[in-house]
Design a protein around this motif. Structure first.
Motif, PDB file in Angstrom:
ATOM      1  N   LEU A 121      31.725  34.053  35.554  1.00 32.51           N
ATOM      2  CA  LEU A 121      31.115  34.885  36.592  1.00 32.51           C
ATOM      3  C   LEU A 121      31.910  34.836  37.892  1.00 32.51           C
ATOM      4  O   LEU A 121      32.018  35.845  38.598  1.00 32.51           O
ATOM      5  CB  LEU A 121      29.669  34.460  36.831  1.00 32.51           C
ATOM      6  CG  LEU A 121      28.705  34.739  35.680  1.00 32.51           C
ATOM      7  CD1 LEU A 121      27.320  34.185  35.998  1.00 32.51           C
ATOM      8  CD2 LEU A 121      28.639  36.220  35.367  1.00 32.51           C
ATOM      9  N   SER A 122      32.486  33.686  38.192  1.00 30.17           N
ATOM     10  CA  SER A 122      33.259  33.575  39.427  1.00 30.17           C
ATOM     11  C   SER A 122      34.549  34.397  39.362  1.00 30.17           C
ATOM     12  O   SER A 122      35.091  34.786  40.393  1.00 30.17           O
ATOM     13  CB  SER A 122      33.583  32.116  39.737  1.00 30.17           C
ATOM     14  OG  SER A 122      34.574  31.617  38.857  1.00 30.17           O
ATOM     15  N   LEU A 123      35.029  34.673  38.163  1.00 27.31           N
ATOM     16  CA  LEU A 123      36.269  35.436  38.008  1.00 27.31           C
ATOM     17  C   LEU A 123      36.043  36.943  37.979  1.00 27.31           C
ATOM     18  O   LEU A 123      37.003  37.706  38.039  1.00 27.31           O
ATOM     19  CB  LEU A 123      36.980  35.021  36.717  1.00 27.31           C
ATOM     20  CG  LEU A 123      37.557  33.616  36.690  1.00 27.31           C
ATOM     21  CD1 LEU A 123      38.061  33.287  35.295  1.00 27.31           C
ATOM     22  CD2 LEU A 123      38.675  33.487  37.700  1.00 27.31           C
ATOM     23  N   GLU A 124      34.808  37.381  37.909  1.00 25.02           N
ATOM     24  CA  GLU A 124      34.515  38.805  37.759  1.00 25.02           C
ATOM     25  C   GLU A 124      35.147  39.660  38.860  1.00 25.02           C
ATOM     26  O   GLU A 124      35.771  40.679  38.590  1.00 25.02           O
ATOM     27  CB  GLU A 124      33.005  39.034  37.733  1.00 25.02           C
ATOM     28  CG  GLU A 124      32.633  40.480  37.497  1.00 25.02           C
ATOM     29  CD  GLU A 124      31.133  40.674  37.395  1.00 25.02           C
ATOM     30  OE1 GLU A 124      30.733  41.780  37.016  1.00 25.02           O
ATOM     31  OE2 GLU A 124      30.367  39.738  37.708  1.00 25.02           O
ATOM     32  N   GLY A 125      35.016  39.231  40.093  1.00 24.70           N
ATOM     33  CA  GLY A 125      35.583  39.995  41.205  1.00 24.70           C
ATOM     34  C   GLY A 125      37.091  40.100  41.116  1.00 24.70           C
ATOM     35  O   GLY A 125      37.664  41.169  41.367  1.00 24.70           O
ATOM     36  N   ASP A 126      37.748  39.018  40.734  1.00 27.92           N
ATOM     37  CA  ASP A 126      39.207  39.043  40.611  1.00 27.92           C
ATOM     38  C   ASP A 126      39.652  39.933  39.457  1.00 27.92           C
ATOM     39  O   ASP A 126      40.666  40.614  39.552  1.00 27.92           O
ATOM     40  CB  ASP A 126      39.758  37.625  40.443  1.00 27.92           C
ATOM     41  CG  ASP A 126      39.695  36.831  41.739  1.00 27.92           C
ATOM     42  OD1 ASP A 126      39.849  37.447  42.817  1.00 27.92           O
ATOM     43  OD2 ASP A 126      39.502  35.612  41.679  1.00 27.92           O
ATOM     44  N   PHE A 127      38.887  39.943  38.371  1.00 29.44           N
ATOM     45  CA  PHE A 127      39.208  40.850  37.261  1.00 29.44           C
ATOM     46  C   PHE A 127      39.166  42.296  37.736  1.00 29.44           C
ATOM     47  O   PHE A 127      40.071  43.084  37.443  1.00 29.44           O
ATOM     48  CB  PHE A 127      38.215  40.665  36.098  1.00 29.44           C
ATOM     49  CG  PHE A 127      38.661  39.687  35.058  1.00 29.44           C
ATOM     50  CD1 PHE A 127      39.561  40.048  34.073  1.00 29.44           C
ATOM     51  CD2 PHE A 127      38.160  38.392  35.056  1.00 29.44           C
ATOM     52  CE1 PHE A 127      39.963  39.152  33.105  1.00 29.44           C
ATOM     53  CE2 PHE A 127      38.561  37.489  34.092  1.00 29.44           C
ATOM     54  CZ  PHE A 127      39.457  37.864  33.115  1.00 29.44           C
ATOM     55  N   GLN A 128      38.124  42.643  38.477  1.00 24.34           N
ATOM     56  CA  GLN A 128      37.987  44.009  38.978  1.00 24.34           C
ATOM     57  C   GLN A 128      39.120  44.350  39.940  1.00 24.34           C
ATOM     58  O   GLN A 128      39.692  45.436  39.866  1.00 24.34           O
ATOM     59  CB  GLN A 128      36.644  44.196  39.659  1.00 24.34           C
ATOM     60  CG  GLN A 128      35.497  44.198  38.682  1.00 24.34           C
ATOM     61  CD  GLN A 128      34.153  44.247  39.373  1.00 24.34           C
ATOM     62  OE1 GLN A 128      34.036  43.982  40.572  1.00 24.34           O
ATOM     63  NE2 GLN A 128      33.126  44.586  38.615  1.00 24.34           N
ATOM     64  N   LYS A 129      39.445  43.441  40.837  1.00 23.40           N
ATOM     65  CA  LYS A 129      40.521  43.691  41.796  1.00 23.40           C
ATOM     66  C   LYS A 129      41.851  43.887  41.082  1.00 23.40           C
ATOM     67  O   LYS A 129      42.647  44.747  41.466  1.00 23.40           O
ATOM     68  CB  LYS A 129      40.637  42.537  42.788  1.00 23.40           C
ATOM     69  CG  LYS A 129      39.519  42.487  43.797  1.00 23.40           C
ATOM     70  CD  LYS A 129      39.660  41.270  44.686  1.00 23.40           C
ATOM     71  CE  LYS A 129      38.459  41.123  45.610  1.00 23.40           C
ATOM     72  NZ  LYS A 129      38.556  39.894  46.406  1.00 23.40           N
ATOM     73  N   PHE A 130      42.107  43.098  40.055  1.00 23.34           N
ATOM     74  CA  PHE A 130      43.382  43.198  39.346  1.00 23.34           C
ATOM     75  C   PHE A 130      43.455  44.460  38.499  1.00 23.34           C
ATOM     76  O   PHE A 130      44.407  45.235  38.602  1.00 23.34           O
ATOM     77  CB  PHE A 130      43.615  41.964  38.476  1.00 23.34           C
ATOM     78  CG  PHE A 130      44.899  42.042  37.694  1.00 23.34           C
ATOM     79  CD1 PHE A 130      46.124  41.940  38.341  1.00 23.34           C
ATOM     80  CD2 PHE A 130      44.891  42.244  36.328  1.00 23.34           C
ATOM     81  CE1 PHE A 130      47.314  42.033  37.630  1.00 23.34           C
ATOM     82  CE2 PHE A 130      46.070  42.331  35.609  1.00 23.34           C
ATOM     83  CZ  PHE A 130      47.288  42.225  36.264  1.00 23.34           C
ATOM     84  N   ASP A 166      41.325  47.201  38.312  1.00 20.64           N
ATOM     85  CA  ASP A 166      40.969  48.480  38.921  1.00 20.64           C
ATOM     86  C   ASP A 166      41.845  48.847  40.114  1.00 20.64           C
ATOM     87  O   ASP A 166      42.166  50.005  40.317  1.00 20.64           O
ATOM     88  CB  ASP A 166      39.498  48.471  39.356  1.00 20.64           C
ATOM     89  CG  ASP A 166      38.545  48.320  38.175  1.00 20.64           C
ATOM     90  OD1 ASP A 166      38.970  48.596  37.030  1.00 20.64           O
ATOM     91  OD2 ASP A 166      37.394  47.925  38.400  1.00 20.64           O
ATOM     92  N   LYS A 167      42.243  47.839  40.889  1.00 21.24           N
ATOM     93  CA  LYS A 167      42.974  48.117  42.123  1.00 21.24           C
ATOM     94  C   LYS A 167      44.431  47.675  42.084  1.00 21.24           C
ATOM     95  O   LYS A 167      45.182  47.944  43.002  1.00 21.24           O
ATOM     96  CB  LYS A 167      42.262  47.444  43.299  1.00 21.24           C
ATOM     97  CG  LYS A 167      40.843  47.949  43.499  1.00 21.24           C
ATOM     98  CD  LYS A 167      40.130  47.211  44.597  1.00 21.24           C
ATOM     99  CE  LYS A 167      38.688  47.684  44.715  1.00 21.24           C
ATOM    100  NZ  LYS A 167      37.933  46.913  45.671  1.00 21.24           N
ATOM    101  N   GLY A 168      44.806  46.952  41.020  1.00 17.52           N
ATOM    102  CA  GLY A 168      46.194  46.521  40.890  1.00 17.52           C
ATOM    103  C   GLY A 168      46.594  45.395  41.826  1.00 17.52           C
ATOM    104  O   GLY A 168      47.777  45.219  42.116  1.00 17.52           O
ATOM    105  N   ASN A 169      45.642  44.625  42.295  1.00 17.42           N
ATOM    106  CA  ASN A 169      45.915  43.519  43.204  1.00 17.42           C
ATOM    107  C   ASN A 169      46.590  42.377  42.439  1.00 17.42           C
ATOM    108  O   ASN A 169      45.973  41.723  41.605  1.00 17.42           O
ATOM    109  CB  ASN A 169      44.600  43.061  43.839  1.00 17.42           C
ATOM    110  CG  ASN A 169      44.783  41.978  44.861  1.00 17.42           C
ATOM    111  OD1 ASN A 169      45.596  41.087  44.695  1.00 17.42           O
ATOM    112  ND2 ASN A 169      44.002  42.058  45.933  1.00 17.42           N
ATOM    113  N   GLN A 170      47.856  42.125  42.734  1.00 16.88           N
ATOM    114  CA  GLN A 170      48.628  41.122  41.997  1.00 16.88           C
ATOM    115  C   GLN A 170      48.135  39.696  42.262  1.00 16.88           C
ATOM    116  O   GLN A 170      48.149  38.853  41.366  1.00 16.88           O
ATOM    117  CB  GLN A 170      50.111  41.231  42.355  1.00 16.88           C
ATOM    118  CG  GLN A 170      50.731  42.573  41.963  1.00 16.88           C
ATOM    119  CD  GLN A 170      50.673  42.814  40.470  1.00 16.88           C
ATOM    120  OE1 GLN A 170      51.039  41.959  39.686  1.00 16.88           O
ATOM    121  NE2 GLN A 170      50.200  43.986  40.081  1.00 16.88           N
TER     122      GLN A 170
END
Length: 57
Positions: free
Chosen positions: A12-21, A23-27
């Motif tokens: 659950l803590s990784l969910e936001g980072d998955f979306q950022k990577f 969906d938004k391509g955040n390296q």
């Protein structure tokens, strides 16, 4: 069940980072995802060892 909760919280803590990577391509988020997945792998391995030890006892 404590170990299961640890895995659930980590995922659950990784969910936001998955979306950022994805969906938004955040390296940088991708790096955090990789690190978190490695921690999950290690946690899973520890659980596997613990289960095997209890099974063999």
């Amino acid at each position: 069940m404590n170990r299961f909760e640890e895995i659930r919280e980590k995922v659950l803590s990784l969910e936001g980072d998955f979306q950022k990577f994805y969906d938004k391509g955040n390296q940088a988020a991708g790096t955090r995802v990789r690190k978190g997945m490695q921690e999950l792998k290690n946690l899973a391995q520890n659980i596997r060892v613990e289960v095997q030890e209890k099974k063999n006892a």
